[in-house]
Design a protein around this motif. Sequence first.
Motif, PDB file in Angstrom:
ATOM      1  N   ARG A 207       0.827  -1.218   0.000  1.00 35.08           N
ATOM      2  CA  ARG A 207       0.000   0.000   0.000  1.00 35.08           C
ATOM      3  C   ARG A 207       0.853   1.257   0.000  1.00 35.08           C
ATOM      4  N   HIS A 208       1.920   1.252   0.769  1.00 33.65           N
ATOM      5  CA  HIS A 208       2.788   2.408   0.871  1.00 33.65           C
ATOM      6  C   HIS A 208       3.999   2.235  -0.044  1.00 33.65           C
ATOM      7  N   ILE A 209       4.493   3.361  -0.544  1.00 31.28           N
ATOM      8  CA  ILE A 209       5.621   3.326  -1.461  1.00 31.28           C
ATOM      9  C   ILE A 209       6.603   4.440  -1.098  1.00 31.28           C
ATOM     10  N   ALA A 210       7.896   4.107  -1.212  1.00 35.53           N
ATOM     11  CA  ALA A 210       8.954   5.086  -0.960  1.00 35.53           C
ATOM     12  C   ALA A 210       9.490   5.579  -2.291  1.00 35.53           C
ATOM     13  N   VAL A 211       9.745   6.874  -2.364  1.00 35.09           N
ATOM     14  CA  VAL A 211      10.231   7.506  -3.588  1.00 35.09           C
ATOM     15  C   VAL A 211      11.488   8.289  -3.238  1.00 35.09           C
ATOM     16  N   GLY A 212      12.625   7.900  -3.845  1.00 35.09           N
ATOM     17  CA  GLY A 212      13.873   8.621  -3.651  1.00 35.09           C
ATOM     18  C   GLY A 212      14.074   9.655  -4.742  1.00 35.09           C
TER      19      GLY A 212
END
Length: 504
Positions: A207-212
Amino acid sequence: MDAGSHSISSEKSSRYVAPRPPLQEAGSRPYMPSLSTASRNPSAKCYGDRFIPDRSAMDMDMAHYLLTEPRKDKENAAASPAKEAYRKLLAEKILNNRTRILSFRNKPPEPESILTELRADAASIQAKPAKQRRYIPQSAERTLDAPELVDDYYLNLLDWGSSNVLSIALGNSVYLWDATNSSTSELVTVDEDNGPVTSVSWAPDGRHIAVGLNSSDVQLWDTSSNRLLRTMRGVHDSRVGSLAWNNNILTTGGMDGKIVNNDVRIRNHVVQTYQGHQQEVCGLKWSGSGQQLASGGNDNLLHIWDVSMASSMPSAGRTQWLHRLEDHLAAVKALAWCPFQSNLLASGGGGSDRCIKFWNTHTGACLNSIDTGSQVCSLVWNKNERELLSSHGFAQNQLTLWKYPSMVKMAELTGHTSRVLFTAQVIFCSLYLPFKLTNIALNRLLITCLVVILQSPDGLTVASAAADETLRFWNVFGAPEAPKTATKGSHTGMFNNSNHIHIR
């Protein structure tokens, strides 16, 4: 007779048990003392271990003639040549050129039990059907355009979450494509000051996503509501090109060489810092158990970190690695933990190294090293067989399937015209395209959103994305021989849908 000979004769007579016949009668077997006391039958067949002359097969007169003939030859040495020729002709006609004096018995036969076992083994081997070699298609099943895919070896721009949603970074934007219903959406577009997007990674809950970002910031998004939950600043001094989740811990690797563990549930999120690389961290992979972290960098170093050795004090500034491996001669980006052996790690080096190396992460020993002949961009294990797939850059830009542990090439898949930056095991889903597309951005999204770096539940089809801006699907792994039916709720590991992450 002297005393010495008498004593020897007495000693021999004291040990004498039974008379042994010097020779057997013609047609009988040679005498052999029995090794078993159970059988006393004198007619039982015994087989010797030596060659014994067989009188029944010998011609005594012929033997006498052959033994005395050389002597006569010496006596008649002065005979005329005509007589000598006549004698040789007579011997040839009458004796039929026989030269053997003694005739011996045949070798004793092998025990019947051994022969029976050998015949049974040979019959069983012939009865087993030969295992058919799996057919591996040499061409891609499907090829899609992937325009504007950033050609950067050190970035990680694609991922597929456990909820079956794909994420891809195209320039400054991140797009989502739901594989269950083919719906698409734009998650975020960052401004030029923060962009481009340099890495994306789904959390275990899907559900959650990390974006660098190129600006060194890391954003956390809730994809169910398209809401930005938090932005973590100051973690790195430059772009964040690699991300890896371990339950609630998000590990980030930057161009500054630092590796940081961030607990996304708490406000002060930095909990551990790993400092061992001098240049950009381009590869991060947690082991299946979540106890060890592998990191590769542009400084040609491969580090193995253990959570038990991590310092909980960021002010300490440095956490000691478990193993520092310096065997590679180029950047180490390709990392893959073995699915069937928890302490086995495969790593691949860049253009000046070209090697795939296998490591025992408990001891730090290099188990094997294979020169592939070209830059190693990524590695993917077959989840069902002992096979490893590698993608490569210059000069062939191919995918190579290896048999582990022999590392014999099973197939080479070509088609890309530029280096294959990413490979992933995917669920091959149908892609719905409407007949009329008026939105150019939507059209581009639907075509390119399948470019992924991920691992699917079945892991049968592999997708490769290359700098030639194409995405190709390969049916390289095939179906498992004996698939196991997974029971409901039996899935474990990082991407378990039952995991929930609470981000503050």
